[in-house]
Scaffold this motif. Structure first.
Motif, PDB file in Angstrom:
ATOM      1  N   UNK A  81       0.847  -1.109   0.007  1.00  0.00           N
ATOM      2  CA  UNK A  81      -0.021   0.004   0.133  1.00  0.00           C
ATOM      3  C   UNK A  81       0.880   1.239  -0.125  1.00  0.00           C
ATOM      4  N   UNK A  82       0.334   2.394  -0.573  1.00  0.00           N
ATOM      5  CA  UNK A  82       1.122   3.652  -0.716  1.00  0.00           C
ATOM      6  C   UNK A  82       0.251   4.592   0.083  1.00  0.00           C
ATOM      7  N   UNK A  83       1.119   5.279   0.979  1.00  0.00           N
ATOM      8  CA  UNK A  83       0.401   6.306   1.888  1.00  0.00           C
ATOM      9  C   UNK A  83       0.902   7.630   1.800  1.00  0.00           C
ATOM     10  N   UNK A  84       0.372   8.685   2.124  1.00  0.00           N
ATOM     11  CA  UNK A  84       0.721  10.109   2.167  1.00  0.00           C
ATOM     12  C   UNK A  84       0.556  10.318   3.847  1.00  0.00           C
ATOM     13  N   UNK A  85       1.723  11.018   4.294  1.00  0.00           N
ATOM     14  CA  UNK A  85       1.553  11.536   5.740  1.00  0.00           C
ATOM     15  C   UNK A  85       1.750  13.198   5.612  1.00  0.00           C
ATOM     16  N   UNK A  86       0.641  13.919   6.190  1.00  0.00           N
ATOM     17  CA  UNK A  86       0.871  15.447   5.903  1.00  0.00           C
ATOM     18  C   UNK A  86       0.969  15.755   7.514  1.00  0.00           C
ATOM     19  N   UNK A  87       1.996  16.457   7.684  1.00  0.00           N
ATOM     20  CA  UNK A  87       2.374  17.314   9.074  1.00  0.00           C
ATOM     21  C   UNK A  87       1.927  18.553   8.670  1.00  0.00           C
ATOM     22  N   UNK A  88       1.435  19.242   9.585  1.00  0.00           N
ATOM     23  CA  UNK A  88       1.142  20.587   9.820  1.00  0.00           C
ATOM     24  C   UNK A  88       1.618  21.216  11.150  1.00  0.00           C
ATOM     25  N   UNK A  89       2.398  22.270  11.223  1.00  0.00           N
ATOM     26  CA  UNK A  89       2.710  22.863  12.221  1.00  0.00           C
ATOM     27  C   UNK A  89       2.154  24.492  12.514  1.00  0.00           C
ATOM     28  N   UNK A  90       1.793  24.466  13.512  1.00  0.00           N
ATOM     29  CA  UNK A  90       1.329  26.247  13.870  1.00  0.00           C
ATOM     30  C   UNK A  90       2.401  26.942  14.124  1.00  0.00           C
ATOM     31  N   UNK A  91       1.984  28.247  14.267  1.00  0.00           N
ATOM     32  CA  UNK A  91       2.961  29.357  14.748  1.00  0.00           C
ATOM     33  C   UNK A  91       3.271  29.120  16.167  1.00  0.00           C
ATOM     34  N   UNK A  92       2.540  28.366  16.593  1.00  0.00           N
ATOM     35  CA  UNK A  92       2.932  28.242  18.192  1.00  0.00           C
ATOM     36  C   UNK A  92       3.872  26.959  18.223  1.00  0.00           C
ATOM     37  N   UNK A  93       4.026  26.401  17.334  1.00  0.00           N
ATOM     38  CA  UNK A  93       4.957  25.065  17.271  1.00  0.00           C
ATOM     39  C   UNK A  93       4.182  23.838  17.588  1.00  0.00           C
ATOM     40  N   UNK A  94       2.862  23.911  17.445  1.00  0.00           N
ATOM     41  CA  UNK A  94       2.069  22.812  17.734  1.00  0.00           C
ATOM     42  C   UNK A  94       2.012  22.005  16.663  1.00  0.00           C
ATOM     43  N   UNK A  95       2.140  20.685  16.469  1.00  0.00           N
ATOM     44  CA  UNK A  95       1.941  19.765  15.495  1.00  0.00           C
ATOM     45  C   UNK A  95       0.676  19.021  15.171  1.00  0.00           C
ATOM     46  N   UNK A  96       0.329  18.710  14.254  1.00  0.00           N
ATOM     47  CA  UNK A  96      -0.897  17.584  13.748  1.00  0.00           C
ATOM     48  C   UNK A  96      -0.620  17.034  12.443  1.00  0.00           C
ATOM     49  N   UNK A  97      -1.086  15.766  12.596  1.00  0.00           N
ATOM     50  CA  UNK A  97      -0.922  15.295  11.199  1.00  0.00           C
ATOM     51  C   UNK A  97      -1.978  14.215  10.799  1.00  0.00           C
ATOM     52  N   UNK A  98      -2.017  13.694   9.608  1.00  0.00           N
ATOM     53  CA  UNK A  98      -3.055  12.731   9.066  1.00  0.00           C
ATOM     54  C   UNK A  98      -2.255  11.801   7.922  1.00  0.00           C
ATOM     55  N   UNK A  99      -2.996  10.784   7.720  1.00  0.00           N
ATOM     56  CA  UNK A  99      -2.576   9.918   6.794  1.00  0.00           C
ATOM     57  C   UNK A  99      -3.682   9.575   5.805  1.00  0.00           C
ATOM     58  N   UNK A 100      -3.070   9.631   4.483  1.00  0.00           N
ATOM     59  CA  UNK A 100      -4.031   9.280   3.668  1.00  0.00           C
ATOM     60  C   UNK A 100      -3.591   7.926   2.547  1.00  0.00           C
ATOM     61  N   UNK A 101      -4.589   7.442   2.218  1.00  0.00           N
ATOM     62  CA  UNK A 101      -4.244   6.147   1.243  1.00  0.00           C
ATOM     63  C   UNK A 101      -4.313   6.419  -0.026  1.00  0.00           C
ATOM     64  N   UNK A 102      -3.290   6.216  -0.785  1.00  0.00           N
ATOM     65  CA  UNK A 102      -3.173   6.458  -2.171  1.00  0.00           C
ATOM     66  C   UNK A 102      -3.451   5.329  -3.106  1.00  0.00           C
ATOM     67  N   UNK A 103      -4.587   5.078  -3.529  1.00  0.00           N
ATOM     68  CA  UNK A 103      -4.993   4.226  -4.468  1.00  0.00           C
ATOM     69  C   UNK A 103      -5.814   4.802  -5.645  1.00  0.00           C
ATOM     70  N   UNK A 104      -5.434   4.838  -7.003  1.00  0.00           N
ATOM     71  CA  UNK A 104      -6.117   5.336  -8.035  1.00  0.00           C
ATOM     72  C   UNK A 104      -7.610   4.825  -8.224  1.00  0.00           C
ATOM     73  N   UNK A 105      -7.711   3.614  -7.645  1.00  0.00           N
ATOM     74  CA  UNK A 105      -9.130   3.091  -7.925  1.00  0.00           C
ATOM     75  C   UNK A 105      -9.881   3.787  -6.623  1.00  0.00           C
TER      76      UNK A 105
END
Length: 352
Positions: free
Chosen positions: A29-53
């Motif tokens: 399986x192929x996955x995407x991990x997105x990480x966001x960082x706020x101006x306060x230095x707090x981090x959040x993330x999520x994973x997405x599944x990459x399937x063309x179908x």
């Protein structure tokens, strides 16, 4: 909380066996991990599944959508305000997976900022019941897989993938029931394999064979035909593929739908929460998540056993420690900052 920085990581995780879906055969399986960082230095993330179908995106197209469209639009939005983010997204058509990733990452960011786990922020429970997905194969092989997963992990619910023909589906249910006994609940997901005219007979037959939920037995739409099917079939129809927005949910609820599949990995946590409010029976559906996606998405409250155990199929993970399933239940992390659970060395090792 405004966005200060972000990063996007793609990785491939191998499966321990070949997996047969309704529209693909895979060994990884192929996955995407997105990480966001706020101006306060707090981090959040999520994973997405990459399937063309499934999601209709590739790593390059997702990168472009985030970099060129979605993230510039949220640059000056307060990420701590779900309503403001939703209003921003309402001005952007399409790009469902990209918007869902940002939305879910913002939820984990809010949990980290509040210094409480996401499940508590969402008024959920610290542990969730899971089910195992028995993918398509010969009935005897499906029965062996069901018995092994129930024996090893204590699952009390199985999602059986149908759509191999009515005869084969019924043979698979009989074999699985014989293998796991009468105490394990069986759901059947035919992935819309059968014509609408045959759906009522199909659902009645799988119900007679012991199924308690029928997911997408045929192509569904929120119309009179669906209303008649749900009224006559005797067990809940779990609506999945054709319910991906609040508007879809409202139309199905008006037609008497009793159960819906929530897929935060497909549409984000906010839209999933809004859909869930319209139904008494909700299930966290499979989106072939790794353990990381499971740890995020399973924190969304639902009423039915969550189809969030697919990560057990994978030979490698990008979190540490890897979550354990005991007696069919997953203990959710107490850690508010999910980014601390990521094994960044493993992300790099498995990167595309």
């Amino acid at each position: 909380m405004n966005l200060a920085d972000w990063s996007l990581h793609f990785y491939r995780l191998p499966y321990g066996r070949k997996v047969v879906w309704s529209n693909a055969i895979e060994s990884s399986g192929v996955f995407a991990l997105l990480k966001l960082v706020s101006q306060d230095g707090v981090a959040g993330l999520a994973e997405g599944t990459i399937k063309s179908t499934w999601s209709g995106v590739s790593p390059r197209s997702l990168q472009a959508a985030l970099e060129d469209v979605i993230l510039p639009a949220v640059k000056h939005v307060d990420l701590g305000d779900p309503g403001a983010l939703s209003m921003c997204f309402s001005q952007i058509p399409e790009n469902r997976l990209a918007k869902g990733l940002v939305d879910s990452a913002c939820w984990t960011l809010r949990a980290a900022a509040a210094k409480q786990p996401l499940w508590k922020l969402l008024e959920g429970e610290p542990a969730v019941d899971l089910c195992w997905t028995v993918t398509r194969a010969q009935p005897s092989a499906m029965a062996d897989e069901a018995a092994e997963s129930c024996g090893r992990y204590g699952f009390r619910t199985l999602k059986v993938k149908g759509g191999q023909g009515v005869k084969t589906d019924l043979e698979a249910l009989a074999a699985i029931r014989a293998a796991v006994g009468g105490s394990v609940e069986l759901y059947v997901d035919a992935n819309s394999a059968y014509p609408r005219a045959e759906a009522l007979d199909y659902v009645r037959r799988i119900a007679e064979a012991g199924a308690t939920i029928a997911e997408d037995p045929c192509p569904l739409a929120p119309d009179a035909a669906f209303e008649a099917l749900q009224s006559a079939c005797g067990i809940p129809i779990l609506v999945d593929a054709s319910c991906t927005s609040v508007r879809d949910a409202e139309l199905y609820a008006a037609r008497g739908a009793r159960a819906v599949s929530l897929k935060p990995g497909r549409i984000g946590i906010s839209e999933s929460l809004a859909i869930a409010r319209r139904f008494k029976k909700t299930a966290l559906g499979i989106y072939a998540e790794s353990a990381l996606g499971t740890l995020v998405n399973s924190q969304l409250p639902a009423t039915l056993a969550a189809e969030q155990s697919f990560f057990l199929t994978m030979k490698s993970q990008v979190v540490h420690p890897v979550p354990q399933i005991r007696d069919g239940r997953l203990e959710l992390p107490d850690e508010p900052d999910v980014s601390r659970l990521v094994d960044w060395v493993a992300v790099k090792r498995h990167s595309l």
